[in-house]
Design a protein around this motif. Structure first.
Motif, PDB file in Angstrom:
ATOM      1  N   GLY A   1       0.830  -1.193   0.000  1.00 38.10           N
ATOM      2  CA  GLY A   1       0.000   0.000   0.000  1.00 38.10           C
ATOM      3  C   GLY A   1       0.870   1.250   0.000  1.00 38.10           C
ATOM      4  N   GLU A   2       0.258   2.385   0.257  1.00 36.37           N
ATOM      5  CA  GLU A   2       0.992   3.654   0.237  1.00 36.37           C
ATOM      6  C   GLU A   2       1.583   3.946   1.615  1.00 36.37           C
ATOM      7  N   LYS A   3       2.399   3.037   2.080  1.00 32.84           N
ATOM      8  CA  LYS A   3       3.051   3.165   3.376  1.00 32.84           C
ATOM      9  C   LYS A   3       4.535   2.837   3.231  1.00 32.84           C
ATOM     10  N   ALA A   4       5.319   3.347   4.173  1.00 33.39           N
ATOM     11  CA  ALA A   4       6.746   3.036   4.198  1.00 33.39           C
ATOM     12  C   ALA A   4       7.273   3.299   5.600  1.00 33.39           C
ATOM     13  N   ASN A   5       8.345   2.633   5.950  1.00 39.71           N
ATOM     14  CA  ASN A   5       9.097   2.959   7.158  1.00 39.71           C
ATOM     15  C   ASN A   5      10.266   3.839   6.735  1.00 39.71           C
ATOM     16  N   ILE A   6      10.348   5.018   7.324  1.00 44.58           N
ATOM     17  CA  ILE A   6      11.394   5.958   6.937  1.00 44.58           C
ATOM     18  C   ILE A   6      12.500   5.983   7.993  1.00 44.58           C
ATOM     19  N   ASN A   7      13.728   5.998   7.528  1.00 42.24           N
ATOM     20  CA  ASN A   7      14.908   6.056   8.398  1.00 42.24           C
ATOM     21  C   ASN A   7      15.456   7.478   8.339  1.00 42.24           C
ATOM     22  N   LEU A   8      14.943   8.344   9.217  1.00 46.77           N
ATOM     23  CA  LEU A   8      15.360   9.741   9.194  1.00 46.77           C
ATOM     24  C   LEU A   8      16.832   9.914   9.539  1.00 46.77           C
ATOM     25  N   LYS A   9      17.358   9.048  10.411  1.00 40.64           N
ATOM     26  CA  LYS A   9      18.787   9.159  10.745  1.00 40.64           C
ATOM     27  C   LYS A   9      19.644   8.945   9.508  1.00 40.64           C
ATOM     28  N   GLU A  10      19.370   7.866   8.781  1.00 41.16           N
ATOM     29  CA  GLU A  10      20.172   7.569   7.592  1.00 41.16           C
ATOM     30  C   GLU A  10      19.963   8.607   6.506  1.00 41.16           C
ATOM     31  N   LEU A  11      18.747   9.102   6.363  1.00 41.93           N
ATOM     32  CA  LEU A  11      18.498  10.141   5.373  1.00 41.93           C
ATOM     33  C   LEU A  11      19.296  11.393   5.700  1.00 41.93           C
ATOM     34  N   ASN A  12      19.332  11.777   6.977  1.00 41.26           N
ATOM     35  CA  ASN A  12      20.148  12.937   7.363  1.00 41.26           C
ATOM     36  C   ASN A  12      21.636  12.672   7.158  1.00 41.26           C
ATOM     37  N   ARG A  13      22.083  11.444   7.428  1.00 45.98           N
ATOM     38  CA  ARG A  13      23.494  11.111   7.208  1.00 45.98           C
ATOM     39  C   ARG A  13      23.865  11.261   5.737  1.00 45.98           C
ATOM     40  N   GLN A  14      23.002  10.751   4.864  1.00 45.75           N
ATOM     41  CA  GLN A  14      23.284  10.854   3.436  1.00 45.75           C
ATOM     42  C   GLN A  14      23.270  12.314   2.965  1.00 45.75           C
ATOM     43  N   ILE A  15      22.377  13.119   3.515  1.00 44.05           N
ATOM     44  CA  ILE A  15      22.354  14.546   3.169  1.00 44.05           C
ATOM     45  C   ILE A  15      23.630  15.229   3.655  1.00 44.05           C
ATOM     46  N   MET A  16      24.106  14.865   4.857  1.00 41.57           N
ATOM     47  CA  MET A  16      25.380  15.398   5.347  1.00 41.57           C
ATOM     48  C   MET A  16      26.529  15.051   4.404  1.00 41.57           C
ATOM     49  N   ILE A  17      26.549  13.812   3.929  1.00 36.63           N
ATOM     50  CA  ILE A  17      27.611  13.378   3.021  1.00 36.63           C
ATOM     51  C   ILE A  17      27.537  14.165   1.713  1.00 36.63           C
ATOM     52  N   LYS A  18      26.328  14.352   1.180  1.00 30.70           N
ATOM     53  CA  LYS A  18      26.157  15.145  -0.038  1.00 30.70           C
ATOM     54  C   LYS A  18      26.610  16.592   0.166  1.00 30.70           C
ATOM     55  N   ALA A  19      26.515  17.078   1.416  1.00 32.67           N
ATOM     56  CA  ALA A  19      26.944  18.449   1.731  1.00 32.67           C
ATOM     57  C   ALA A  19      28.456  18.554   1.907  1.00 32.67           C
ATOM     58  N   GLY A  20      29.167  17.424   1.867  1.00 29.37           N
ATOM     59  CA  GLY A  20      30.624  17.457   1.918  1.00 29.37           C
ATOM     60  C   GLY A  20      31.256  16.951   3.194  1.00 29.37           C
ATOM     61  N   ILE A  21      30.436  16.541   4.173  1.00 30.77           N
ATOM     62  CA  ILE A  21      31.000  15.986   5.413  1.00 30.77           C
ATOM     63  C   ILE A  21      31.475  14.566   5.126  1.00 30.77           C
TER      64      ILE A  21
END
Length: 282
Positions: A221-241
């Motif tokens: 269905g239109e559901k998902a489990n979201i991993n906000l920690k990992e999403l923030n980590r990946q955004i940090m990496i994209k930002a150059g950390i």
């Protein structure tokens, strides 16, 4: 190894980052648990939020207990309003102490705060959202960001890195970052609007398929489990950390209600933990 380690000898309950303790003797950073304060039900006992219906005197006492526990003056405690956005505010010496005893006096309209002032203790509040920490040892600057799902998909982590670069000359590769205790993907089921927003930011940043799957586990269905920690980590990496410069907690605030407040698991009526970071004057 879990980077946020419970301090066995202190009340209120504190979760410290041992790997950061040796970096700079002036640096303090950590996260509180729900035990060891004076608040009564349903905020018992170590509630740090003035905006959740608790007695203000009890909250202020809890904040003072934390300041004393880490060896800081309560007058240094400085915080923002937190509106689930991505605004980053620079904290000056004149703003030191904003919001420490009165929610309306907090720095308005911001979910991330940063400073290069010694003796300013930055603080922000949580009950499932993700605490983000930033430390630039080269330029003596620190920052905190409050990342709920809205702030996360608005790339508040990247916005904080860019703000530090512009204000202090921070190089992303020199930042040490940490992602603190928050609700885990095990307990955070979301629906269409959140999934769409997460998909959009991952497309915008060019996430690879396997990386996107690690952040968003789609269900029937239109559901998902979201991993906000990992999403923030990946955004940090994209930002150059650098990935090796990012500590990420495994604690789930919803699973461990014995240790933490959880807005979702506690039915919305609960206390708040606090994240803090600061560089002392000596």
């Amino acid at each position: 190894m879990e980077p946020f380690q419970a301090s066995s000898s202190s009340l209120p309950s504190l979760f410290l980052i041992p790997a950061w303790k040796q970096v700079d003797s002036r640096l303090t950073a950590g996260f509180t648990g729900r035990q060891g304060g004076v608040s009564r039900e349903p905020w018992n006992s170590n509630n740090m939020g003035l905006h959740v219906g608790d007695q203000a005197d009890d909250v202020i006492r809890n904040r003072k207990l934390l300041a004393h526990s880490i060896g800081w003056s309560f007058e240094a405690w400085t915080c923002a309003e937190q509106v689930h956005g991505c605004e980053v505010r620079k904290v000056t010496r004149e703003e030191r102490g904003k919001g420490r005893t009165l929610h309306a006096d907090a720095i308005q309209g911001a979910d991330a705060i940063m400073t290069n002032e010694r003796g300013v203790l930055l603080a922000s509040y949580y009950a499932d959202c993700v605490p983000l920490y930033f430390y630039d040892g080269e330029n003596g600057a620190v920052a905190l960001a409050h990342a709920g799902w809205r702030g996360t998909v608005a790339s508040i982590a990247s916005e904080t890195v860019q703000a530090m670069r512009e204000a202090y000359g921070t190089k992303p590769q020199s930042i040490r970052a940490a992602i603190g205790p928050s609700i885990g993907s095990c307990c955070y089921e979301v629906d269409g609007p959140v999934i769409s927003a997460a998909d959009a930011v991952m497309r915008e940043l060019g996430f690879r398929h396997e990386t996107a799957e690690s952040c968003l586990d789609r269900l029937i269905g239109e559901k998902a489990n979201i991993n906000l920690k990992e999403l923030n980590r990946q955004i940090m990496i994209k930002a150059g950390i650098l990935p090796s410069h990012i500590e990420i907690s495994k604690w789930c605030t919803s699973c461990r209600r014995d240790l933490f407040f959880s807005h979702r698991a506690d039915g919305g009526r609960t206390g708040r933990m606090v994240s803090w970071i600061g560089l002392s004057e000596r």
